[in-house]
Design an enzyme around this catalytic site. Structure first.
Site: not given
Length: 252
Positions: A43, A201, A73
Protein backbone atom coordinates in the site's frame (compact mmCIF):
# COMPACT_ATOMS: atom_id res chain seq x y z
CA UNK A 1 -8.70 -22.34 0.99
CA UNK A 2 -8.34 -18.56 0.94
CA UNK A 3 -5.13 -17.26 -0.60
CA UNK A 4 -2.58 -15.56 1.66
CA UNK A 5 -1.15 -12.31 0.32
CA UNK A 6 1.59 -10.97 2.57
CA UNK A 7 1.78 -7.21 3.03
CA UNK A 8 5.43 -6.17 3.21
CA UNK A 9 4.91 -2.49 4.04
CA UNK A 10 6.46 -2.94 7.48
CA UNK A 11 9.73 -4.12 5.95
CA UNK A 12 9.92 -0.77 4.15
CA UNK A 13 9.10 1.10 7.37
CA UNK A 14 12.12 -0.49 9.03
CA UNK A 15 14.35 0.23 6.04
CA UNK A 16 13.25 3.85 5.80
CA UNK A 17 13.78 4.44 9.53
CA UNK A 18 17.52 4.03 8.97
CA UNK A 19 17.94 4.90 5.30
CA UNK A 20 19.79 2.77 2.79
CA UNK A 21 18.54 -0.49 1.35
CA UNK A 22 18.28 -2.85 4.33
CA UNK A 23 16.18 -4.72 5.16
CA UNK A 24 15.50 -5.49 1.50
CA UNK A 25 11.78 -5.45 0.69
CA UNK A 26 12.15 -7.71 -2.34
CA UNK A 27 14.26 -10.24 -0.45
CA UNK A 28 11.64 -10.36 2.32
CA UNK A 29 8.85 -10.81 -0.22
CA UNK A 30 10.83 -13.59 -1.89
CA UNK A 31 11.18 -15.36 1.46
CA UNK A 32 7.40 -15.19 1.93
CA UNK A 33 6.77 -16.60 -1.55
CA UNK A 34 9.34 -19.35 -1.06
CA UNK A 35 7.46 -20.31 2.11
CA UNK A 36 4.24 -20.71 0.12
CA UNK A 37 2.46 -17.35 0.23
CA UNK A 38 0.23 -16.94 -2.81
CA UNK A 39 0.74 -13.22 -3.29
CA UNK A 40 2.27 -9.96 -2.13
CA UNK A 41 0.38 -6.83 -1.06
CA UNK A 42 1.71 -3.29 -0.73
CA UNK A 43 0.00 0.00 0.00
CA UNK A 44 2.23 2.84 -1.22
CA UNK A 45 1.34 6.18 0.37
CA UNK A 46 1.79 9.48 -1.45
CA UNK A 47 4.25 10.62 1.24
CA UNK A 48 6.42 7.51 0.63
CA UNK A 49 6.50 6.78 4.36
CA UNK A 50 7.17 3.12 3.60
CA UNK A 51 6.69 1.46 0.19
CA UNK A 52 7.96 3.65 -2.65
CA UNK A 53 7.19 3.62 -6.35
CA UNK A 54 10.48 1.87 -7.12
CA UNK A 55 9.58 -0.86 -4.62
CA UNK A 56 6.27 -1.39 -6.40
CA UNK A 57 8.01 -1.93 -9.73
CA UNK A 58 10.55 -4.31 -8.21
CA UNK A 59 7.81 -6.31 -6.51
CA UNK A 60 5.82 -6.41 -9.75
CA UNK A 61 8.82 -8.04 -11.41
CA UNK A 62 9.20 -10.49 -8.52
CA UNK A 63 5.55 -11.58 -8.55
CA UNK A 64 5.71 -12.08 -12.31
CA UNK A 65 8.80 -14.24 -11.80
CA UNK A 66 6.91 -16.42 -9.31
CA UNK A 67 3.63 -16.39 -11.23
CA UNK A 68 1.70 -15.03 -8.24
CA UNK A 69 -0.44 -11.97 -7.72
CA UNK A 70 0.61 -8.47 -6.73
CA UNK A 71 -2.16 -6.64 -4.87
CA UNK A 72 -1.63 -2.89 -5.01
CA UNK A 73 -3.66 -0.85 -2.51
CA UNK A 74 -4.26 2.87 -2.54
CA UNK A 75 -6.55 5.86 -2.66
CA UNK A 76 -7.57 6.48 -6.28
CA UNK A 77 -8.33 10.13 -5.50
CA UNK A 78 -4.96 11.06 -3.98
CA UNK A 79 -3.25 13.57 -6.32
CA UNK A 80 0.20 12.83 -7.73
CA UNK A 81 3.23 14.50 -6.21
CA UNK A 82 7.00 14.16 -6.23
CA UNK A 83 7.88 10.49 -6.01
CA UNK A 84 4.25 9.37 -6.34
CA UNK A 85 2.69 9.42 -9.81
CA UNK A 86 -0.85 8.74 -8.58
CA UNK A 87 -2.51 5.40 -8.00
CA UNK A 88 -3.75 4.74 -11.53
CA UNK A 89 -0.43 5.81 -13.03
CA UNK A 90 1.42 3.46 -10.68
CA UNK A 91 -0.93 0.63 -11.67
CA UNK A 92 -0.24 1.42 -15.32
CA UNK A 93 3.48 0.97 -14.66
CA UNK A 94 3.26 -2.12 -12.42
CA UNK A 95 0.17 -3.84 -13.85
CA UNK A 96 -0.83 -5.53 -10.58
CA UNK A 97 -3.25 -8.43 -10.77
CA UNK A 98 -5.45 -6.67 -8.24
CA UNK A 99 -6.00 -3.02 -7.38
CA UNK A 100 -7.63 -2.53 -3.98
CA UNK A 101 -9.11 0.93 -3.57
CA UNK A 102 -9.02 2.39 -0.07
CA UNK A 103 -10.42 5.77 1.08
CA UNK A 104 -7.47 6.75 3.27
CA UNK A 105 -6.21 10.27 3.78
CA UNK A 106 -2.61 11.45 3.98
CA UNK A 107 -2.81 11.93 7.73
CA UNK A 108 -4.04 8.43 8.56
CA UNK A 109 -1.56 6.12 10.25
CA UNK A 110 -3.38 3.17 8.72
CA UNK A 111 -6.60 2.47 6.85
CA UNK A 112 -9.51 2.58 9.28
CA UNK A 113 -12.75 2.69 7.27
CA UNK A 114 -14.27 1.68 3.97
CA UNK A 115 -16.13 3.48 1.22
CA UNK A 116 -19.59 5.01 1.63
CA UNK A 117 -21.45 3.87 -1.47
CA UNK A 118 -24.14 6.48 -1.14
CA UNK A 119 -21.49 9.20 -1.31
CA UNK A 120 -18.63 7.64 -3.28
CA UNK A 121 -20.16 5.49 -6.03
CA UNK A 122 -20.34 8.10 -8.79
CA UNK A 123 -16.74 9.19 -8.22
CA UNK A 124 -15.49 5.60 -8.03
CA UNK A 125 -17.11 4.39 -11.26
CA UNK A 126 -14.65 6.02 -13.73
CA UNK A 127 -11.65 5.15 -11.53
CA UNK A 128 -12.69 1.51 -11.52
CA UNK A 129 -13.16 1.52 -15.30
CA UNK A 130 -9.70 3.04 -15.75
CA UNK A 131 -8.07 0.31 -13.68
CA UNK A 132 -9.99 -2.50 -15.34
CA UNK A 133 -8.86 -1.17 -18.72
CA UNK A 134 -5.31 -1.83 -17.46
CA UNK A 135 -6.20 -5.46 -16.78
CA UNK A 136 -6.51 -5.09 -13.00
CA UNK A 137 -9.11 -6.90 -10.95
CA UNK A 138 -10.64 -4.20 -8.72
CA UNK A 139 -11.54 -4.64 -5.07
CA UNK A 140 -13.11 -2.00 -2.80
CA UNK A 141 -12.33 -1.67 0.91
CA UNK A 142 -15.61 -1.81 2.87
CA UNK A 143 -16.83 -1.81 6.44
CA UNK A 144 -18.77 -4.82 7.68
CA UNK A 145 -22.41 -3.74 7.74
CA UNK A 146 -21.99 -1.06 5.07
CA UNK A 147 -25.24 -0.11 3.38
CA UNK A 148 -25.61 -0.82 -0.32
CA UNK A 149 -22.62 -3.14 -0.74
CA UNK A 150 -24.23 -4.34 -3.96
CA UNK A 151 -23.45 -0.96 -5.47
CA UNK A 152 -19.84 -2.13 -5.69
CA UNK A 153 -20.86 -4.56 -8.42
CA UNK A 154 -23.03 -1.95 -10.16
CA UNK A 155 -20.10 0.44 -10.52
CA UNK A 156 -17.80 -2.23 -11.90
CA UNK A 157 -15.86 -3.68 -8.97
CA UNK A 158 -14.97 -7.38 -8.95
CA UNK A 159 -14.49 -7.87 -5.22
CA UNK A 160 -14.76 -6.22 -1.85
CA UNK A 161 -12.20 -6.36 0.93
CA UNK A 162 -13.79 -6.54 4.35
CA UNK A 163 -12.14 -4.19 6.84
CA UNK A 164 -11.51 -6.55 9.75
CA UNK A 165 -10.14 -4.09 12.30
CA UNK A 166 -13.32 -4.03 14.42
CA UNK A 167 -13.52 -7.83 14.31
CA UNK A 168 -9.92 -8.12 15.51
CA UNK A 169 -10.57 -5.68 18.36
CA UNK A 170 -13.69 -7.60 19.41
CA UNK A 171 -11.84 -10.91 19.22
CA UNK A 172 -9.11 -9.55 21.49
CA UNK A 173 -11.79 -8.54 24.01
CA UNK A 174 -13.18 -12.06 23.98
CA UNK A 175 -16.53 -11.44 22.28
CA UNK A 176 -16.33 -11.32 18.52
CA UNK A 177 -19.74 -12.83 17.78
CA UNK A 178 -21.48 -9.62 16.72
CA UNK A 179 -18.54 -8.32 14.68
CA UNK A 180 -18.09 -11.68 13.01
CA UNK A 181 -21.81 -11.90 12.20
CA UNK A 182 -21.60 -8.48 10.52
CA UNK A 183 -18.69 -9.69 8.39
CA UNK A 184 -20.57 -12.83 7.40
CA UNK A 185 -23.72 -10.90 6.51
CA UNK A 186 -21.82 -8.39 4.37
CA UNK A 187 -19.91 -11.18 2.63
CA UNK A 188 -23.15 -12.97 1.77
CA UNK A 189 -24.75 -9.76 0.49
CA UNK A 190 -21.74 -9.06 -1.70
CA UNK A 191 -21.60 -12.60 -3.04
CA UNK A 192 -25.29 -12.45 -3.92
CA UNK A 193 -24.45 -9.67 -6.39
CA UNK A 194 -21.55 -11.59 -7.93
CA UNK A 195 -18.74 -9.99 -5.96
CA UNK A 196 -15.80 -11.94 -4.57
CA UNK A 197 -14.80 -11.39 -0.95
CA UNK A 198 -11.33 -10.63 0.40
CA UNK A 199 -10.45 -9.49 3.92
CA UNK A 200 -7.70 -7.67 5.73
CA UNK A 201 -6.54 -5.50 8.62
CA UNK A 202 -5.32 -6.71 12.00
CA UNK A 203 -5.85 -10.37 11.15
CA UNK A 204 -3.43 -12.51 13.13
CA UNK A 205 -2.70 -16.08 14.14
CA UNK A 206 -5.03 -15.59 17.11
CA UNK A 207 -8.11 -14.47 15.18
CA UNK A 208 -7.72 -15.70 11.59
CA UNK A 209 -8.96 -19.24 12.17
CA UNK A 210 -12.34 -18.19 13.56
CA UNK A 211 -12.76 -15.63 10.79
CA UNK A 212 -11.88 -18.00 7.96
CA UNK A 213 -14.18 -20.68 9.36
CA UNK A 214 -17.16 -18.33 9.54
CA UNK A 215 -16.94 -16.23 6.37
CA UNK A 216 -18.20 -18.24 3.39
CA UNK A 217 -16.14 -18.57 0.22
CA UNK A 218 -13.39 -16.24 1.40
CA UNK A 219 -11.00 -15.75 -1.52
CA UNK A 220 -8.01 -13.89 -0.07
CA UNK A 221 -6.62 -12.41 3.11
CA UNK A 222 -3.87 -9.79 3.12
CA UNK A 223 -1.87 -9.78 6.32
CA UNK A 224 1.10 -7.60 7.17
CA UNK A 225 1.43 -5.96 10.57
CA UNK A 226 0.77 -9.03 12.71
CA UNK A 227 2.64 -11.41 10.41
CA UNK A 228 5.79 -9.29 10.31
CA UNK A 229 5.64 -8.80 14.07
CA UNK A 230 5.27 -12.52 14.68
CA UNK A 231 8.11 -13.19 12.25
CA UNK A 232 10.48 -11.28 14.55
CA UNK A 233 10.20 -14.27 16.88
CA UNK A 234 9.64 -17.19 14.54
CA UNK A 235 11.14 -16.08 11.22
CA UNK A 236 9.33 -15.20 8.01
CA UNK A 237 9.22 -18.70 6.56
CA UNK A 238 7.89 -20.33 9.71
CA UNK A 239 5.30 -17.60 10.26
CA UNK A 240 3.99 -17.76 6.68
CA UNK A 241 3.70 -21.54 6.96
CA UNK A 242 1.72 -21.18 10.19
CA UNK A 243 -0.78 -18.90 8.46
CA UNK A 244 -1.09 -21.33 5.56
CA UNK A 245 -1.83 -24.16 8.00
CA UNK A 246 -4.56 -22.09 9.64
CA UNK A 247 -6.17 -21.34 6.28
CA UNK A 248 -5.88 -24.91 5.00
CA UNK A 249 -7.64 -26.23 8.11
CA UNK A 250 -10.77 -24.25 7.27
CA UNK A 251 -13.47 -25.21 4.76
CA UNK A 252 -13.85 -23.27 1.53
Amino acid sequence: MAALSVNVNKIAVLRNSRGGAEPDVVRAARACLDAGAQGITVHPRPDARHIRADDVLALAALTREYGVELNLEGNPFAPPRAGYPGFAALCALARPAQATLVPDGDGQITSDHGFDFGRDSDALRPRIAELKALGCRVSLFVDAGVEGVGRAAEIGADRIELYTGPYAEAHARGDASAALAACVATARQAQATGLGVNAGHDLSQQNLGDFAAAVPNLLEVSIGHALIGEALYDGLAGTVKTYLRILSARPG
